[in-house]
Write a protein that holds these residues in place. Structure first.
Motif, PDB file in Angstrom:
ATOM      1  N   GLY A 119      37.735  55.077  47.842  1.00 18.05           N
ATOM      2  CA  GLY A 119      37.808  53.834  48.074  1.00 18.05           C
ATOM      3  C   GLY A 119      38.930  52.934  46.910  1.00 18.05           C
ATOM      4  N   ALA A 120      39.267  51.794  47.031  1.00 14.88           N
ATOM      5  CA  ALA A 120      39.988  51.282  46.100  1.00 14.88           C
ATOM      6  C   ALA A 120      39.609  49.779  45.938  1.00 14.88           C
ATOM      7  CB  ALA A 120      41.652  51.353  46.605  1.00 14.88           C
ATOM      8  N   THR A 121      39.584  49.315  44.815  1.00 12.90           N
ATOM      9  CA  THR A 121      39.255  47.991  44.641  1.00 12.90           C
ATOM     10  C   THR A 121      40.592  47.220  44.005  1.00 12.90           C
ATOM     11  OG1 THR A 121      36.992  48.443  44.040  1.00 12.90           O
ATOM     12  CG2 THR A 121      37.666  46.206  43.593  1.00 12.90           C
ATOM     13  N   PHE A 122      41.185  46.095  44.715  1.00 11.52           N
ATOM     14  CA  PHE A 122      42.075  45.308  44.178  1.00 11.52           C
ATOM     15  C   PHE A 122      41.577  43.896  43.618  1.00 11.52           C
ATOM     16  CE2 PHE A 122      45.850  47.518  45.252  1.00 11.52           C
ATOM     17  CZ  PHE A 122      45.434  48.610  46.168  1.00 11.52           C
ATOM     18  N   TYR A 123      41.888  43.810  42.411  1.00 12.12           N
ATOM     19  CA  TYR A 123      41.661  42.685  41.701  1.00 12.12           C
ATOM     20  C   TYR A 123      42.644  41.496  41.408  1.00 12.12           C
ATOM     21  CZ  TYR A 123      37.676  45.287  40.166  1.00 12.12           C
ATOM     22  OH  TYR A 123      36.474  46.314  40.026  1.00 12.12           O
ATOM     23  N   PHE A 124      42.518  40.367  41.666  1.00 11.29           N
ATOM     24  CA  PHE A 124      43.601  39.368  41.056  1.00 11.29           C
ATOM     25  C   PHE A 124      42.947  38.096  40.727  1.00 11.29           C
ATOM     26  CE2 PHE A 124      43.028  36.486  44.780  1.00 11.29           C
ATOM     27  CZ  PHE A 124      42.525  37.219  45.589  1.00 11.29           C
ATOM     28  N   THR A 125      43.619  37.441  39.894  1.00  9.84           N
ATOM     29  CA  THR A 125      43.136  36.127  39.279  1.00  9.84           C
ATOM     30  C   THR A 125      43.911  34.969  39.654  1.00  9.84           C
ATOM     31  OG1 THR A 125      44.354  36.451  37.349  1.00  9.84           O
ATOM     32  CG2 THR A 125      42.251  37.401  36.968  1.00  9.84           C
ATOM     33  N   LEU A 126      43.153  33.999  39.725  1.00  7.70           N
ATOM     34  CA  LEU A 126      43.890  32.505  40.131  1.00  7.70           C
ATOM     35  C   LEU A 126      43.178  31.489  39.261  1.00  7.70           C
ATOM     36  CD1 LEU A 126      43.873  32.694  43.940  1.00  7.70           C
ATOM     37  CD2 LEU A 126      45.865  32.772  42.465  1.00  7.70           C
ATOM     38  N   LYS A 127      43.985  30.198  39.094  1.00  3.39           N
ATOM     39  CA  LYS A 127      43.411  29.183  38.332  1.00  3.39           C
ATOM     40  C   LYS A 127      42.080  28.835  38.950  1.00  3.39           C
ATOM     41  CE  LYS A 127      47.538  27.742  35.999  1.00  3.39           C
ATOM     42  NZ  LYS A 127      48.760  27.706  36.545  1.00  3.39           N
ATOM     43  N   GLU A 128      41.210  28.162  38.149  1.00  4.19           N
ATOM     44  CA  GLU A 128      39.943  27.519  39.098  1.00  4.19           C
ATOM     45  C   GLU A 128      40.298  26.176  39.600  1.00  4.19           C
ATOM     46  OE1 GLU A 128      36.881  28.486  38.907  1.00  4.19           O
ATOM     47  OE2 GLU A 128      36.942  30.106  37.866  1.00  4.19           O
ATOM     48  N   ASN A 148      51.727  36.559  40.613  1.00  2.00           N
ATOM     49  CA  ASN A 148      52.545  36.255  39.501  1.00  2.00           C
ATOM     50  C   ASN A 148      52.926  34.933  39.599  1.00  2.00           C
ATOM     51  OD1 ASN A 148      51.885  38.782  38.494  1.00  2.00           O
ATOM     52  ND2 ASN A 148      53.787  39.434  38.929  1.00  2.00           N
ATOM     53  N   ARG A 149      53.445  34.463  40.611  1.00  8.43           N
ATOM     54  CA  ARG A 149      54.089  33.066  40.731  1.00  8.43           C
ATOM     55  C   ARG A 149      52.996  32.093  40.639  1.00  8.43           C
ATOM     56  NH1 ARG A 149      57.363  31.153  45.672  1.00  8.43           N
ATOM     57  NH2 ARG A 149      57.788  29.479  43.885  1.00  8.43           N
ATOM     58  N   HIS A 150      51.616  32.356  40.613  1.00 11.73           N
ATOM     59  CA  HIS A 150      50.508  31.347  40.423  1.00 11.73           C
ATOM     60  C   HIS A 150      50.091  31.732  39.114  1.00 11.73           C
ATOM     61  CE1 HIS A 150      50.361  31.128  44.854  1.00 11.73           C
ATOM     62  NE2 HIS A 150      49.556  29.951  44.816  1.00 11.73           N
ATOM     63  N   GLY A 151      50.684  32.523  38.386  1.00  5.71           N
ATOM     64  CA  GLY A 151      50.094  32.660  36.997  1.00  5.71           C
ATOM     65  C   GLY A 151      48.951  33.591  36.776  1.00  5.71           C
ATOM     66  N   GLY A 152      48.623  34.545  37.840  1.00  3.98           N
ATOM     67  CA  GLY A 152      47.668  35.194  37.797  1.00  3.98           C
ATOM     68  C   GLY A 152      48.049  36.632  37.592  1.00  3.98           C
TER      69      GLY A 152
END
Lengths: 636, 146
Positions: A625-634, A610-614
């Motif tokens: 099983g589990a899948t964890f997704y996260f977004t970051l800037k390019e 969240n601090r990275h704006g993602g």
């Protein structure tokens, strides 16, 4: 033959003719002169002989001394005349020689006669002899007279013949020269006058426009040359004229096109003018024109509506509200600056209201390029200006509030730091004591404690250590929120590889297979992203540790618009019904006895992303099983 | 070497006792002087205050220094040890509960020889004390005495 050569030749021939005629004439004249001289001599001799005859008779009759002297003088003169005679003909020479001899005879005879007659004693015999001598003298004189007459006649004939010759010669010469001159005239006419007339005709024809005409004289003389030059010139003239005519035709075509263009342009100009009028009348902006004295010379309807009157003839400054430097700002326009000058100026309208106008001014030139004034368009920006001022005021206020809030936050942060420090230091110390002394009790009273009591002490220590871990995790969590964050390009693949090898080093019992996609990058803080990835990978390892054939995968979903990274395992998974509680602090999905943990890890991950704006989210299925997704800037 | 002093600067009596216990358990029998705050530690090292007249040339083999102390903070104590001619070569080991990165960096910057974080688990704590005792008291060659 060249005319020049011809003239030289004919002139030479004429000169030779004249010289020949003159020579013949001169020769003839000399012969005539000589014949005349000879005749005169012969006549002189005849006269002298006659006089001698007379003087002889006179002497015989009178015996005078004077007659004797005259006779002797005359006879001497005759001798001289005869001696001087210079005749060329043999016959004449013989005649003169006879005369000379006869003259000598009579001289002797007369001497004898004088001797006889002068002798006063002479007898009749003597007288008779004298008479005989006298008659001889008379006879000789008679013969001499005849001889002289013959000579005179001969020479008279010669003179007449010479005169006839001269006459004939003159006639022949005149005829010859006249004929020759006629020949020259005819030749010159043929070779000069006629061709010149032809040339004149050619000139006239060409002058009248017949450029096809050619003189066509092919002689090899000057006229021929002239004619050829003339024809060449006419040819060139013809060619030039031809080219000129073609050009003129082309020019005609162009003129026609140009005329059509101009007509079209005039048409569109009319349209444009009409359009301009419409635009000037329709625009809501004020448009006005001033001359070099800054006096209004023209204004559009919007301007007149704004000021409430027609401004024609009024100076721009008469509408100015308050002190202003508008004139100074626009002055460059009136010295030829071609740029548009922007100026804001307060105006007082006829109704007394103050309005702020934004002016865009540009100079105007006459057709010679002299500055004749300026054209300006203007907009009423009073409301906008007021709104801007209001916004600026609000901004300043907001800035003030932000600063205050920031200061408060900084203070709170400092307190939090102090708190964290205390927690780190002071809360841990008693825990260490509890643990230490529990152990001391267990060690020192080993013999007195039964099994159950000993186990209780172990439980005390276990709880204490859990508490210690909780404190550590909480501290780390709070530190992640406060730490300075630096955004830099990250090699996500390399980071994951490093974390995996670290995990494997710390825990050699990890069985899982790792699939890490190469070449993934993002923008973020290396330290914080490392913590987040470590947490996610740690979880994946932890929750798949009890499953044979565990596979942990790191990659990126290219199909999704957000292009999220993911960490996937095929371990215990969880029920999606609890997915919303996943990222809360101290929230746990599993029993501690199954999978140990403090419930801080995923909360940390969420806070970091969240601090990275993602964004971070999870998809899972219990036991699959589990899948964890996260977004970051390019990464840039 | 056996009679070399260890100066333990620690205000928490429980920790003092635990430390001593850990030393004993590891057969480290050197004399331990305890200073309960920074002032007392400096007085001991510089021969001032309650330790006035002490022969300061007889400095300890190692100073075990906590950071959070009453009166004078641990980092200030360290700074003064390092700026004083007579004490600047004494080995100082930071022994603290804090794992703050700032503390770690500041300690090394001021010339700490080692930084040990006291674990909650006594077994681990005892192990850490054993290691540091082994190193600083047995293996390390102390600076020459003046």
């Amino acid at each position: 033959m060249k005319i020049r050569t011809f003239m030289i030749l004919t002139g030479g021939v004429l000169l030779i003719l004249l010289i020949a005629a003159w020579s013949v004439y001169l020769f003839n004249f000399t012969a005539q002169w000589k014949a005349r001289e000879s005749r005169n001599l012969a006549v002189g001799i005849l006269r002298d002989v006659q006089q001698l005859s007379t003087l002889t008779q006179e002497y015989e009759l009178y015996g005078s001394e004077r007659a004797k002297i005259q006779w002797l003088a005359k006879q001497a003169g005759l001798a001289t005349s005869i001696r001087d005679a210079d005749f060329s003909e043999e016959q004449d020479k013989a005649a003169i020689a006879g005369l000379q001899a006869q003259n000598a005879q009579i001289s002797q005879d007369f001497a004898k006669l004088m001797e006889i007659r002068s002798d006063s004693n002479a007898g009749s015999m003597q007288a008779e002899l004298g008479d005989a001598v006298l008659s001889h003298i008379m006879l000789v004189l008679q013969d001499m007279t005849s001889q002289a007459v013959n000579l005179s006649d001969t020479f008279g004939n010669k003179v007449a013949a010479a005169q006839l010759n001269t006459f004939l010669l003159m006639n022949v010469s005149i005829s010859l020269v006249t004929g020759y001159l006629a020949f020259i005239s005819i030749t010159l006419w043929r070779r000069l006058i006629r061709p010149l007339n032809m040339l004149k005709t050619g000139t006239d024809r060409i002058a009248k426009g017949n450029l096809e005409y050619r003189v066509g004289i092919s002689t090899k003389d000057e006229i021929g040359d002239l004619s050829r030059s003339f024809d060449t010139m006419a040819g060139k003239l013809h060619d030039s004229y031809q080219a000129l005519r073609m050009e003129r035709d082309a020019l005609d075509v162009r003129v026609l096109e140009r005329t059509r263009d101009l007509q079209e342009r005039e048409q569109s100009l009319k349209l444009l003018t009409s359009r301009q009028e419409a635009i000037l009348a329709a625009v809501p902006d004020i448009i006005a024109e001033v001359d070099n004295n800054k006096t209004y010379t023209w204004a559009n309807p919007a301007a007149i509506r704004f000021f409430g009157e027609h401004m024609l003839g009024k100076e721009a400054a008469s509408y100015f509200e308050g002190e202003q430097d508008t004139y100074i700002k626009v002055q460059p326009l009136f010295t030829g600056d071609p740029n548009v000058i922007y100026v804001e100026s307060w105006q007082r309208r006829r109704d007394g209201e103050r309005r702020l106008l934004a002016w865009w001014c540009r100079m105007l030139q006459d057709k010679d390029g002299n500055v004749k004034g300026a054209l300006s368009s203007a907009q009423d920006i009073t409301e906008r200006k007021l709104a801007e001022q209001e916004i600026r005021r609000l901004n300043a206020e907001l800035e003030q509030r932000v600063q205050e809030r920031t200061a408060q936050l900084a203070a709170a942060n400092r307190e939090l730091e102090a708190f964290a420090y205390s927690v780190s230091h002071d809360l841990r110390a008693p825990l260490r004591g509890i643990d230490g002394w529990s152990l001391a009790l267990k060690e020192d009273c080993k013999d007195k404690l039964n099994e159950k009591e000993s186990e209780y002490l172990d439980l005390v220590r276990s709880e204490t250590q859990t508490m210690g871990r909780l404190i550590d995790d909480l501290l780390m969590f709070s530190r992640q929120s406060r730490a300075e964050m630096r955004q830099e390009p990250l090699d996500m693949t390399a980071m994951v590889e490093a974390i995996v090898s670290r995990l494997q080093r710390q825990n050699p019992s990890i069985q899982a297979e790792f699939i890490i996609r190469p070449g993934l990058t993002a923008l973020g803080d290396a330290g914080l992203i490392d913590i987040a990835l470590t947490n996610l990978l740690n979880n994946a390892v932890k929750f798949s540790s009890k499953r044979p054939g565990a596979v942990i995968e790191f990659g990126r979903v290219e199909q999704d618009r957000r292009k999220p990274f993911f960490v996937r395992d095929n371990g215990a998974g969880f029920d999606m019904a609890y997915a919303d509680k996943l990222f809360g602090v101290f929230r746990r999905m599993h029993k501690s006895s199954e999978f140990p943990g403090t419930g801080i890890g995923l909360a940390s991950v969420q806070r970091i992303i969240n601090r990275h704006g993602g964004r971070v989210w999870a998809e899972a299925k219990l036991n699959e099983g589990a899948t964890f997704y996260f977004t970051l800037k390019e990464a840039i | 070497m056996k009679n070399k002093i260890i100066l333990l600067v620690e205000d928490n009596p429980s920790d003092v006792k635990l430390t001593k216990r850990a030393l004993e358990q590891n057969q480290i029998v050197n004399k331990v002087i305890v200073a309960e705050d920074g002032r007392e530690a400096l007085d001991y090292l510089l021969g001032t205050g309650q330790y006035a007249g002490r022969d300061v040339r007889d400095f300890p083999a190692v100073v075990l220094l906590d950071l959070k102390l009453p009166r004078i903070e641990g980092l200030e104590v360290l700074k003064q040890i390092r700026t004083n001619e007579t004490t600047k070569l004494i080995p100082v080991v930071i022994l603290t509960s804090s794992d703050q990165e700032e503390d770690l960096i500041a300690s090394y910057k001021l010339g700490a020889n080692s930084y040990i974080r006291k674990p909650v688990d006594f077994h681990q704590f005892a192990e850490a004390v054993r290691t540091l005792g082994m190193y600083w008291l047995l293996l390390n060659e102390p600076p020459p005495q003046k």
